[in-house]
Scaffold this active site. Structure first.
Site, mmCIF file in Angstrom:
data_model
loop_
_atom_site.group_PDB
_atom_site.id
_atom_site.type_symbol
_atom_site.label_atom_id
_atom_site.label_comp_id
_atom_site.label_asym_id
_atom_site.label_seq_id
_atom_site.Cartn_x
_atom_site.Cartn_y
_atom_site.Cartn_z
ATOM 1 N N TRP A 106 0.835 -1.217 0.000
ATOM 2 C CA TRP A 106 0.000 0.000 0.000
ATOM 3 C C TRP A 106 0.858 1.252 0.000
ATOM 4 C CZ3 TRP A 106 -4.258 -1.322 -1.881
ATOM 5 C CH2 TRP A 106 -4.919 -2.485 -1.496
ATOM 6 N N ASP A 174 -1.773 6.768 6.454
ATOM 7 C CA ASP A 174 -2.795 5.805 6.027
ATOM 8 C C ASP A 174 -3.085 4.917 7.230
ATOM 9 O OD1 ASP A 174 -4.294 3.732 4.983
ATOM 10 O OD2 ASP A 174 -2.973 3.355 3.266
ATOM 11 N N LYS A 198 -11.994 -2.110 7.187
ATOM 12 C CA LYS A 198 -11.116 -2.939 8.012
ATOM 13 C C LYS A 198 -11.567 -2.922 9.473
ATOM 14 C CE LYS A 198 -8.485 -3.356 4.313
ATOM 15 N NZ LYS A 198 -7.519 -2.374 3.840
#
Ligand SMILES: *Cc1c(COP(=O)(O)O)cnc(C)c1O
Length: 367
Positions: A106, A174, A198
């Site tokens: 990511w 993030d 998540k």
């Protein structure tokens, strides 16, 4: 029967939330309508989005000079929105410098998007050891528009134990896979962002928390839908927001508040993770490939000790099959990494971790 769902995302939600949402699916808050049917500009929806924002601010301790936005496009769209809003110049000349730390898939994707609009500099990387650690954080360049980190690396299972010192450069985090998993000092950051799927709710809603002074820097050519200034001015209602997702996030936040907030979540998550890590330390057959100081509380990869690749593949597929039959699902590692991964988000009870360990102890004996 409900299973223990160890998926990295979308992932398990609190059962109490699903039951409440189910009970009021056709008639929410006595309105005679489902949230899915409400006008986002109606007096019926207003308290729903307000409640989600108030609870998020309270549970995360968001300072007054930060805006909370409910957007779409996933965390992945933030990879583009951050450079476009904080650092873009002319559309064809990426000259502003930005800092990235490459801690996995990511983080790398974020840097790739950043490099389309800025001069993205990778200040450090842990690629040399398959991303199994968080590298020492170098200082950003003094003129960098921002310093981007992935606070919890979902795929490989690492997390920043200590935040880097970005000086006066805005730190961008993030937090897709660790939002509200433990207390976090929002004031250390210029921007925080997270896809909801998540730890907070269904896929489709992205939360952005941004300091006031970082809003309004996008050049005129940046499309309206990708501008923080427009979304902030319109209270996340420039267009139709992901209403149902925001409603579920509100219910999850309420559940979290009633169970003690971020502090208590952090204690529970530490206890769950320590249980699994200490088992992995002792296990003759499974181990954690991640360096100790960098281990994530949320995503715990583990690997079978077996040098013969065919034997290992056969044992892995038998493990996943037998685990699923025992009600322990989605334990396969990321498709690019392999092995196994247990994601222990807020909604995973400690009983789920204990059941997993009991299963693994039994499985070891069959090898
Ligand atoms: C899942 C994840 C993403 C991607 O999220 P999408 O909402 O699917 O775009 C980005 N960063 C991290 C850390 C993630 O865990």
């Amino acid at each position: 029967m409900r299973v223990y769902n160890f998926s990295a995302g979308p992932s398990q939600l609190p059962e109490a939330v699903l039951e409440k949402a189910g009970a009021e699916i056709a008639d929410t808050n006595g309105t005679g309508q489902s949230v899915m049917e409400m006008s986002h500009r109606s007096k019926d929806f207003k308290p729903i989005i307000e409640k989600a924002e108030v609870l998020l601010r309270e549970l995360m301790g968001v300072p007054a000079n930060y805006r909370v936005l409910f957007l779409q496009g996933g965390a992945s769209l933030q990879f583009s929105m951050i450079p476009l809003n904080l650092a873009a110049g002319k559309s064809d000349s990426p000259e502003t410098a930005t800092s990235y730390v490459d801690t996995g898939i990511w983080a790398k994707k974020a840097a790739e998007e950043g490099s389309k609009y800025t001069r993205a500099v990778i200040r450090a990387s842990s690629k040399d050891k398959a991303y199994s650690y968080i590298p020492a954080a170098p200082a950003p360049g003094a003129d960098d528009a921002y310093y981007h980190i992935t606070v919890n690396n979902t795929v490989v299972g690492t997390a920043w134990a200590e935040l880097p010192d970005a000086g006066t450069v805005p730190l961008v985090g993030d937090i897709s896979s660790c939002i509200l998993s433990q207390p976090l000092d929002v004031a250390r950051f210029g921007v925080l962002y997270a896809g909801a799927q998540k730890n907070l709710g269904p896929a489709g809603t992205t939360i952005v928390i941004i300091r006031d002074d970082l809003i309004g820097r996008a050049p005129a050519w940046v499309p309206a839908m990708l501008r923080y200034d427009i979304h902030a001015e319109e209270g996340s209602m420039y267009n139709t927001p992901p209403c149902y997702g925001i409603y579920i996030i509100g219910l999850v936040l309420e559940w979290l508040k009633n169970s003690g907030g971020a502090q208590a979540a952090g204690r529970r998550n530490r206890e769950k993770a320590e249980l699994l890590y200490s088992y992995l330390e002792k296990s003759p057959r499974f181990f954690s490939p991640i360096e100790k100081p960098s281990r994530s509380l949320m995503n715990i990869p583990f690997v079978l000790r077996e040098n013969d690749a065919d034997k290992r593949a056969a044992a892995e597929s038998r493990f996943l099959k037998e685990a699923a039959a025992a009600g322990l699902v989605n334990l396969a590692g990321h498709r690019l990494v392999g092995g196994f991964r247990a994601s222990l988000y807020n909604a995973m009870p400690i009983e789920g971790v204990k059941a997993l360990i009991t299963f693994m102890e039994g499985f070891e004996k069959t090898l």
